[in-house]
Write a protein that holds these residues in place. Structure first.
Motif, mmCIF file in Angstrom:
data_model
loop_
_atom_site.group_PDB
_atom_site.id
_atom_site.type_symbol
_atom_site.label_atom_id
_atom_site.label_comp_id
_atom_site.label_asym_id
_atom_site.label_seq_id
_atom_site.Cartn_x
_atom_site.Cartn_y
_atom_site.Cartn_z
ATOM 1 N N PRO A 141 -124.860 96.651 14.164
ATOM 2 C CA PRO A 141 -124.570 97.691 13.101
ATOM 3 C C PRO A 141 -122.976 97.446 12.833
ATOM 4 C CG PRO A 141 -125.300 98.666 15.212
ATOM 5 C CD PRO A 141 -125.240 97.390 15.240
ATOM 6 N N GLU A 142 -122.618 97.851 11.467
ATOM 7 C CA GLU A 142 -121.293 97.397 10.920
ATOM 8 C C GLU A 142 -120.153 97.813 11.932
ATOM 9 O OE1 GLU A 142 -118.640 98.918 7.142
ATOM 10 O OE2 GLU A 142 -120.793 98.928 6.795
ATOM 11 N N ALA A 143 -120.084 98.565 12.673
ATOM 12 C CA ALA A 143 -119.077 98.875 13.723
ATOM 13 C C ALA A 143 -118.747 97.661 14.583
ATOM 14 C CB ALA A 143 -119.413 100.183 14.483
ATOM 15 N N PHE A 144 -120.148 97.032 14.813
ATOM 16 C CA PHE A 144 -119.695 95.825 15.916
ATOM 17 C C PHE A 144 -119.729 94.322 15.288
ATOM 18 C CE2 PHE A 144 -122.020 99.373 17.970
ATOM 19 C CZ PHE A 144 -121.102 99.508 18.790
ATOM 20 N N LEU A 145 -119.526 94.433 13.856
ATOM 21 C CA LEU A 145 -119.582 93.214 13.243
ATOM 22 C C LEU A 145 -118.260 92.463 13.557
ATOM 23 C CD1 LEU A 145 -121.347 93.882 9.562
ATOM 24 C CD2 LEU A 145 -122.431 92.838 11.919
ATOM 25 N N SER A 146 -118.277 91.180 13.967
ATOM 26 C CA SER A 146 -116.858 90.258 14.331
ATOM 27 C C SER A 146 -117.556 88.983 14.052
ATOM 28 C CB SER A 146 -116.258 90.540 15.624
ATOM 29 O OG SER A 146 -115.320 89.959 15.841
ATOM 30 N N ASN A 147 -116.338 88.186 13.620
ATOM 31 C CA ASN A 147 -116.727 86.876 13.469
ATOM 32 C C ASN A 147 -116.062 85.888 14.646
ATOM 33 O OD1 ASN A 147 -117.906 86.767 11.081
ATOM 34 N ND2 ASN A 147 -115.631 86.990 9.861
ATOM 35 N N SER A 148 -115.507 86.661 15.565
ATOM 36 C CA SER A 148 -114.891 86.016 16.667
ATOM 37 C C SER A 148 -115.447 86.511 18.071
ATOM 38 C CB SER A 148 -113.380 86.703 16.805
ATOM 39 O OG SER A 148 -112.669 86.159 15.815
ATOM 40 N N ILE A 149 -115.309 85.552 19.101
ATOM 41 C CA ILE A 149 -115.963 85.675 20.396
ATOM 42 C C ILE A 149 -114.711 85.202 21.393
ATOM 43 C CG2 ILE A 149 -118.492 85.955 20.143
ATOM 44 C CD1 ILE A 149 -118.472 82.891 21.096
ATOM 45 N N PRO A 150 -114.443 85.952 22.272
ATOM 46 C CA PRO A 150 -115.313 87.061 22.946
ATOM 47 C C PRO A 150 -114.756 88.324 22.069
ATOM 48 C CG PRO A 150 -113.508 86.711 24.439
ATOM 49 C CD PRO A 150 -113.551 85.393 23.601
ATOM 50 N N THR A 151 -115.712 89.277 21.877
ATOM 51 C CA THR A 151 -115.298 90.689 21.316
ATOM 52 C C THR A 151 -115.839 91.527 22.263
ATOM 53 O OG1 THR A 151 -115.128 89.985 18.967
ATOM 54 C CG2 THR A 151 -115.416 92.208 19.383
ATOM 55 N N THR A 152 -115.091 92.517 22.533
ATOM 56 C CA THR A 152 -115.381 93.602 23.593
ATOM 57 C C THR A 152 -115.217 94.883 23.228
ATOM 58 O OG1 THR A 152 -115.250 91.828 25.421
ATOM 59 C CG2 THR A 152 -115.381 94.274 26.125
ATOM 60 N N TYR A 153 -116.168 95.827 23.309
ATOM 61 C CA TYR A 153 -115.882 97.112 22.854
ATOM 62 C C TYR A 153 -116.375 98.190 24.003
ATOM 63 C CZ TYR A 153 -117.029 95.033 18.167
ATOM 64 O OH TYR A 153 -116.758 94.059 17.180
ATOM 65 N N ILE A 154 -115.319 99.195 24.230
ATOM 66 C CA ILE A 154 -115.889 100.205 25.064
ATOM 67 C C ILE A 154 -116.180 101.395 24.185
ATOM 68 C CG2 ILE A 154 -115.272 101.589 26.959
ATOM 69 C CD1 ILE A 154 -113.445 99.141 28.066
ATOM 70 N N ILE A 155 -117.225 102.322 24.373
ATOM 71 C CA ILE A 155 -117.717 103.290 23.534
ATOM 72 C C ILE A 155 -117.674 104.686 24.322
ATOM 73 C CG2 ILE A 155 -119.385 104.285 22.222
ATOM 74 C CD1 ILE A 155 -120.143 100.882 21.973
ATOM 75 N N ASN A 156 -117.014 105.699 24.149
ATOM 76 C CA ASN A 156 -117.120 106.811 24.960
ATOM 77 C C ASN A 156 -118.359 107.438 24.618
ATOM 78 O OD1 ASN A 156 -116.424 108.468 22.496
ATOM 79 N ND2 ASN A 156 -114.457 108.828 23.206
ATOM 80 N N LYS A 157 -118.558 108.878 25.355
ATOM 81 C CA LYS A 157 -119.679 109.447 25.281
ATOM 82 C C LYS A 157 -119.940 110.193 23.793
ATOM 83 C CE LYS A 157 -120.095 110.548 30.025
ATOM 84 N NZ LYS A 157 -119.611 111.626 31.182
ATOM 85 N N ARG A 158 -119.009 110.242 23.074
ATOM 86 C CA ARG A 158 -119.002 111.099 21.865
ATOM 87 C C ARG A 158 -119.400 109.741 20.775
ATOM 88 N NH1 ARG A 158 -114.502 112.931 24.174
ATOM 89 N NH2 ARG A 158 -113.242 112.041 22.672
ATOM 90 N N GLY A 159 -119.523 108.557 21.061
ATOM 91 C CA GLY A 159 -119.608 107.421 20.394
ATOM 92 C C GLY A 159 -118.452 106.955 19.549
#
Length: 187
Positions: A141-159
């Motif tokens: 999904p667009e929210a997770f598009l990145s051209n770099s690694i590492p890339t890390t996301y933490i998402i809360n229960k509300r998204g």
């Protein structure tokens, strides 16, 4: 040809560059340096947080088992995109393993490899890592598009993406653990 201190210095400099860029020793040095300079990730300010609208992201394991990010909707999620050939990725893996070991019952962990399954499997076994690894089966999904690694996301229960970190970080820090503890108890 006269051998001077400058010539010797240049030869040593080029030799050092070759070692750093093209040898396993150079890879290990890059990993070590990344561990030294890694700090706890910062939270995204509340007013700047992206809310995930599209949870449709199909992933698969090396055994071709399929999951979809939709299954994690309403839960705390940590997504890490990485590869075995990436020194910053390798540098942060021990901390991520410790975090996974502590929180895998309360947090959905999605380690998404950008590498061949055989290499990833060997790497995990060699380092005694137990976290689950996935591979993209559909476009992120667009929210997770990145051209770099590492890339890390933490998402809360509300998204909401509460952490979006590009580059290595110290994921097993007290600061990160307090953040995750707070996300787990939040409604």
């Amino acid at each position: 040809m006269k051998i001077t201190k400058k010539l010797i210095g240049n030869i040593l400099f080029v030799t050092l560059l070759v070692i750093l860029l093209f040898t396993p020793l150079g890879f290990s040095i890059k990993v070590y340096v990344n561990r030294l300079i890694s700090f706890s990730p910062s939270m995204v300010k509340a007013e700047e947080r992206v809310v995930i609208k599209d949870y449709n992201w199909q992933l698969r394991t090396s055994k071709l088992e399929h999951i979809n990010l939709r299954e994690a909707k309403g839960k705390v999620v940590l997504i890490n995109v990485w590869a075995t050939w990436c020194p910053p990725c390798v540098a942060e893996m021990p901390g991520l393993q410790e975090l996974y070991a502590a929180y895998n019952k309360d947090v959905i962990f999605l380690f998404i490899a950008q590498d061949a399954p055989e290499k990833v499997s060997a790497y995990l076994q060699e380092n005694n890592f137990t976290f689950p690894v996935y591979y993209e089966y559909s476009k992120a999904p667009e929210a997770f598009l990145s051209n770099s690694i590492p890339t890390t996301y933490i998402i809360n229960k509300r998204g909401e993406i509460v952490v979006a970190k590009i580059g290595a970080a110290d994921w097993n820090s007290d600061k990160t653990r307090k953040l995750i503890d707070g996300l787990i108890v939040a409604k």
